[in-house]
Design an enzyme around this catalytic site. Structure first.
Site, PDB file in Angstrom:
ATOM      1  N   ASP A 244       0.833  -1.200   0.000  1.00 44.68           N
ATOM      2  CA  ASP A 244       0.000   0.000   0.000  1.00 44.68           C
ATOM      3  C   ASP A 244       0.872   1.256   0.000  1.00 44.68           C
ATOM      4  O   ASP A 244       1.868   1.335   0.735  1.00 44.68           O
ATOM      5  CB  ASP A 244      -0.866  -0.016   1.273  1.00 44.68           C
ATOM      6  CG  ASP A 244      -1.852   1.130   1.318  1.00 44.68           C
ATOM      7  OD1 ASP A 244      -2.707   1.181   0.423  1.00 44.68           O
ATOM      8  OD2 ASP A 244      -1.773   1.963   2.245  1.00 44.68           O
ATOM      9  N   GLU A 304       1.343  -0.542  -5.167  1.00 47.42           N
ATOM     10  CA  GLU A 304       0.371   0.517  -5.458  1.00 47.42           C
ATOM     11  C   GLU A 304       1.173   1.738  -5.882  1.00 47.42           C
ATOM     12  O   GLU A 304       1.525   2.596  -5.077  1.00 47.42           O
ATOM     13  CB  GLU A 304      -0.487   0.840  -4.233  1.00 47.42           C
ATOM     14  CG  GLU A 304      -1.672   1.704  -4.628  1.00 47.42           C
ATOM     15  CD  GLU A 304      -2.207   2.617  -3.544  1.00 47.42           C
ATOM     16  OE1 GLU A 304      -3.227   3.269  -3.785  1.00 47.42           O
ATOM     17  OE2 GLU A 304      -1.594   2.701  -2.456  1.00 47.42           O
TER      18      GLU A 304
HETATM   19  C1  NOJ Z   1      -4.319   3.202  -0.749  1.00 47.59           C
HETATM   20  C2  NOJ Z   1      -5.516   2.335  -0.504  1.00 47.59           C
HETATM   21  O1  NOJ Z   1      -5.824   1.657  -1.694  1.00 47.59           O
HETATM   22  C3  NOJ Z   1      -6.620   3.260  -0.031  1.00 47.59           C
HETATM   23  O2  NOJ Z   1      -7.858   2.610  -0.007  1.00 47.59           O
HETATM   24  C4  NOJ Z   1      -6.216   3.798   1.298  1.00 47.59           C
HETATM   25  O3  NOJ Z   1      -7.183   4.732   1.729  1.00 47.59           O
HETATM   26  C5  NOJ Z   1      -4.856   4.489   1.249  1.00 47.59           C
HETATM   27  N1  NOJ Z   1      -3.880   3.755   0.491  1.00 47.59           N
HETATM   28  C6  NOJ Z   1      -4.300   4.677   2.628  1.00 47.59           C
HETATM   29  O4  NOJ Z   1      -3.859   3.457   3.152  1.00 47.59           O
END
Ligand code: NOJ
Ligand code: CA
Length: 581
Positions: A244, A304
């Site tokens: 993440d 991500e």
């Molecule tokens: C990316 C995640 O996909 C999202 O849903 C989240 O709010 C943020 N990172 C913070 O962790």
């Protein structure tokens, strides 16, 4: 839609019910295996398991509710494994199911080594893992690296005093003056990125909500503790992590102010370039070392990675391909209209950057059914998009519900919004509830997701777009996905082949080959609302005068063979055929 060639062979399932004993044999003969007992091998083309796998993202709150409390859970996922297997899924990425106050629906983790009671127990997880393994489905966990919950024991200790041993595990600074944060950095979820904590009179940094304090990755103890978390899950059988918010791991220690840009954002804050608090070069060292741990377990790291361009994306693979195996290409999701030219450009770019990772939708993005749909041909367009990202060279990650044409169901009233960014940014920013609604299993109440009141309302299109009804309709989106995934698993050119663009000036029809040895798969995608006629000359690709044998198509005529000298394609139709030398 018709499928002329359907193999009776399903893809080879590594780690099927023979898994444990196969693992034991491989260990005896000295072949490296992971904790799944899966060989760390490459195929004849040098490809590894994750390059042929189809990944499927599950938002656990919304997938299947086994105990009828309105919230999905791990046992619900276990019950649906046969569905996933039949669909053609090889790995599921479960968004965070760890204990959490759920301020950001699990992305605020208060314990990395447990399961939140609302989702079940560690025993439920183990059962899910072993049932998935029996079916050859691997589990990918979400690793929330950048921040913890403010209810995590580490943060509670850190905030307790300035000299607590965990003080430096987070980012604490003095303000510029009374009521003045240390600098101008903004949270991506609105407001200052700093929160004053009266206990110690200092401010802590949070790129996301104030309840998500950023870890200090400059502290080697943080790195060790977090890397140990991954080891713990690998020992439990997980096959990798989706990382993440990797862009935000490091911040400038000198806290330079970010440049302010003209205008305001959706929260009414100034627009700002996050120059000093995102994508700092130090993060690549962490990724390299985390990859070393992953490699010891034949695991995959998915990133991500919100990159502004291909150069940034390329950097995430690592200078020596030693960082992320699968940085997600979000630039692909930013091609926000059906434009053959723009998709062609993006595909060529990411192919040159590394092994592409395609996503169309996820729990933070408006569903592709809505983004690309024209309101009249949405089902056809959903198949067109599937025909695109599932025939390209690379790995695809499906978002749950994409395979049945789920829509966004955005809240109509502010008081119904669950996602805090929707409450803060209303009405400009409605939040992400719309893309997180319950999976649509059948046409009964609540789409068969739960017998209780679901935590988010089911989209009204569940009456027509659900697994049960679409399963019975040969022309449905679901059956198109099933056939396409079957083809993708057994066709060597789709698995291994090079990507060769064709007719690169055509603004409406996206055509390409996937070439492998003496064969190729031809893909023709009409991205327009008009019938298009196109001519394909494959002489320079070594397939002069070829005809194609249809593999899968949505053409109304569904020909068995297609002459390439004049290819007529219905609006938004897909044609996939095989050609040989
Ligand atoms: C990316 C995640 O996909 C999202 O849903 C989240 O709010 C943020 N990172 C913070 O962790
Ligand atoms: Ca439940």
């Amino acid at each position: 839609m018709v499928v002329i060639e359907r193999s009776k062979l399903r893809h080879a399932l590594i780690g099927c019910s023979l898994g444990p004993c196969l693992g034991a044999i491989l260990l005896v003969i000295g072949v490296p295996t992971n904790t799944h007992g899966q060989a760390a091998g490459r195929d004849s083309e040098g490809h590894q398991w994750w390059q042929h796998a189809v990944f499927y993202e599950i938002y656990p709150r919304s997938f299947a509710d086994s105990n009828d409390d309105g919230i999905g859970d791990l046992n619900g996922i276990t019950r649906k494994l046969d569905y996933l297997k039949e669909l053609g899924v090889d790995a599921i990425w479960i968004t965070p199911c760890y204990p959490s106050p759920q301020v950001d629906f699990g992305y605020d983790v208060s314990d990395y080594q447990n399961i939140d009671p609302m989702y079940g127990t560690l025993e439920d997880f183990d059962r899910l893992e072993s049932e998935a393994r029996k079916r050859g489905i691997r589990i990918i966990m979400d690793f929330v690296m950048n921040h913890t919950s403010d209810q995590h024991a580490w943060f509670k200790e850190s905030r307790s005093s300035r000299d607590n041993p965990r003080r430096d595990w987070y980012i604490w600074r003095d303000g510029k003056g009374p009521n003045q944060p240390p600098n101008n950095w903004l949270s991506t979820f609105g407001g200052s990125a700093w929160k004053f904590d009266p206990t110690t009179g200092q401010w802590y940094y949070h790129f996301f909500y104030p309840q998500q304090p950023d870890l200090n990755w400059r502290n080697p103890e943080v790195e060790k503790a977090m890397f140990d978390v991954t080891r713990w899950w690998y020992r439990r059988g997980v096959a990798g992590f989706r990382l993440d918010a990797v862009d935000t791991l490091f911040e400038d220690p000198a806290l330079h102010d970010n440049p302010v840009l003209p205008g305001k954002n959706q929260y009414g804050d100034p627009n700002m370039a996050n120059l000093y608090n995102t994508k700092l070069p130090e993060l690549h060292g962490v990724l390299e070392r985390l990859r070393q741990v992953a490699d010891e377990h034949n695991a995959v790291l998915i990133g991500e990675t919100w990159t502004k361009d291909l150069e940034e994306l390329k950097r995430y693979y690592g200078e020596h391909s030693n960082e992320l195996q699968m940085p997600m290409d979000f630039l692909f999701t930013r091609v926000d209209k059906l434009s053959a030219g723009e998709f062609r450009k993006q595909i060529a770019g990411v192919n040159a950057a590394g092994w592409p990772v395609y996503v169309l939708s996820n729990h933070d993005i408006v569903r592709s059914y809505v983004r690309y749909g024209d309101g009249r041909h949405n089902d056809e367009i959903a198949k067109l998009m599937a025909g695109l990202y599932l025939t390209l060279r690379g790995t695809a990650i499906l978002y749950y519900g994409e395979e049945i044409g789920m829509e966004n169901n955005d809240p109509k009233r502010k008081e119904d919004v669950k996602d805090p960014i929707g409450r803060l940014g209303w009405p400009k920013e409605k939040g992400r509830d719309g893309e997180r609604t319950p999976m649509q299993w059948n046409s009964s109440q609540n789409a068969g997701f739960t017998k209780a009141k679901p935590w988010l309302p089911v989209d009204p299109n569940y009456r027509t777009h659900n697994v049960e009804s679409e399963g019975k309709d040969p022309g449905s989106i679901l059956n198109f996905y099933r056939r396409l995934l079957e083809l993708r698993h057994q066709n060597p050119a789709l698995l291994e082949g090079a990507y060769v663009p064709l007719n690169e000036d055509d603004p409406n029809v996206l055509c390409y080959l996937r070439t492998y040895k003496d064969e190729a798969v031809l893909v023709v995608l009409n991205m327009s609302a008009e019938r298009q006629t196109t001519t394909l000359n494959l002489t320079s690709q070594g397939f002069a005068g070829a005809q194609a044998t249809t593999l899968l198509t949505t053409l109304a005529t569904h020909p068995e063979r297609l002459s390439l000298s004049s290819v007529s394609v219905d609006p938004f139709a897909v044609y996939i055929g095989k050609i040989s030398k």
